[in-house]
Motif scaffolding. Sequence first.
Motif, PDB file in Angstrom:
ATOM      1  N   LEU A 326       0.815  -1.220   0.000  1.00  0.00           N
ATOM      2  CA  LEU A 326       0.000   0.000   0.000  1.00  0.00           C
ATOM      3  C   LEU A 326       0.849   1.269   0.000  1.00  0.00           C
ATOM      4  O   LEU A 326       0.373   2.333  -0.396  1.00  0.00           O
ATOM      5  CB  LEU A 326      -0.941   0.003   1.208  1.00  0.00           C
ATOM      6  N   LYS A 336      -5.942   2.303  -3.896  1.00  0.00           N
ATOM      7  CA  LYS A 336      -5.732   1.920  -2.500  1.00  0.00           C
ATOM      8  C   LYS A 336      -6.997   2.147  -1.671  1.00  0.00           C
ATOM      9  O   LYS A 336      -7.382   1.296  -0.861  1.00  0.00           O
ATOM     10  CB  LYS A 336      -4.575   2.727  -1.904  1.00  0.00           C
ATOM     11  N   ILE A 373      -3.005  -3.880  -7.249  1.00  0.00           N
ATOM     12  CA  ILE A 373      -2.065  -3.243  -6.310  1.00  0.00           C
ATOM     13  C   ILE A 373      -0.774  -4.049  -6.237  1.00  0.00           C
ATOM     14  O   ILE A 373       0.328  -3.491  -6.295  1.00  0.00           O
ATOM     15  CB  ILE A 373      -2.704  -3.103  -4.911  1.00  0.00           C
TER      16      ILE A 373
END
Length: 403
Positions: A326, A336, A373
């Motif tokens: 993150l 995120k 991600i």
Amino acid sequence: MQVPEIRLIRRLDCYDSWVHTATTTSSERAPRIAALIVFVGYLIYLGERSIVVAKGNISSLALIGTTFSNRRQLPSYLYQHHGNGYDGQFFLRLALDPFVLRLHAFGITLNGAFRDQRIVYPFLAWLISLGQHHWVPVTLVIVNLIAVTVIAYMGAKLAHNTAHPAMVGVLLGGYFGYTMSTGRDLAEPTAAAFLLVAMYLFEHDHLVFAGIAFAFAGLALETELIVPIALGLIWLLVLVRKRRSTMNPAVFLIPGLAALGFQGLLHVVLGKVAISGDLRGNLGIPVYSVLVGIVHHAHALSATNLIWFGQLVIIALFVVLAAMNLKSTEVPLYLKVAWGLMLILTLSLSGEVWNHSSYFRATDILWLTSVLIWSRSRPTHWWPAYLGYIATIVSVVPLLLFF
């Protein structure tokens, strides 16, 4: 006559140019490769399921149950199963005529007004069928086949700065939850396809078009509104801190207004708040339903429960990988925030989701955001992707044998 140093420099320049061209070409080809792999894979899977499992009657995939249908009113070409059936029967009903929003039509009764709010998938199936009812069971499958192909293509486009964008595209389009959705005429692939298109448009500053794509995604499945909600929260945060945001609010206002407008239309037509039944049925006490679901599936040793736990472990793995990355500057903030919101929503889903083996199709947005991600943070090891592929292959086996 050239001195050796000049010849060496020119050769190095030519080599750098060749490497750059090869890398660019590979990056441009990756989305097409991913889309082709996913298209062929699902074509074989859906073909086998339609011919062998459904015994040639493709309407069987929708699992129209006797509980919600009347054989005397049901069109003769639609196969009826004994029992409750499955959610695909409601999408098929809407696809026969998406402009008829009442709860009962064509011999099928919707089990709640919230079914009507998921209109995009059946509308597209109706559109491709040109209004010919007997083609609808086929066009429902076609729309989903196109959708998973788009997911793979756009997933690779969104992962353009990773080492293996094609691998990411296949991982997204090949999510085991989508094997359940495509094999039972469900809306998750169509909704996710519009969502990824919207995300790509947003990242390339086509904000109005992104807002329109987000609106289609939200009218396909309400969970897709998580991403424009994330964008709206970021816009508000920037507004509070800097008193001026460069983001065009249309990107989240268009899907928000579209969702509210359609809810208003359904309230006028049906006299009910469509989304209320959805919230009551699918939301529970955070984490509690997850634990109950784990205990429920651990109660008996069976192939179904083993597959469920395997799928849960794979999703948890990518959620952890996303959480570990993150802080990566390679990952955009909106992705995120959307991941965080979807994680909270996933942990708050009711036992209706956690107590049944539905291949975690309801958590596909968590899967998409987690994989993106992880991949966009430039991982050095790609073994998790192979585990994802194995999970899908194992998950497909029961669907190739049974409804």
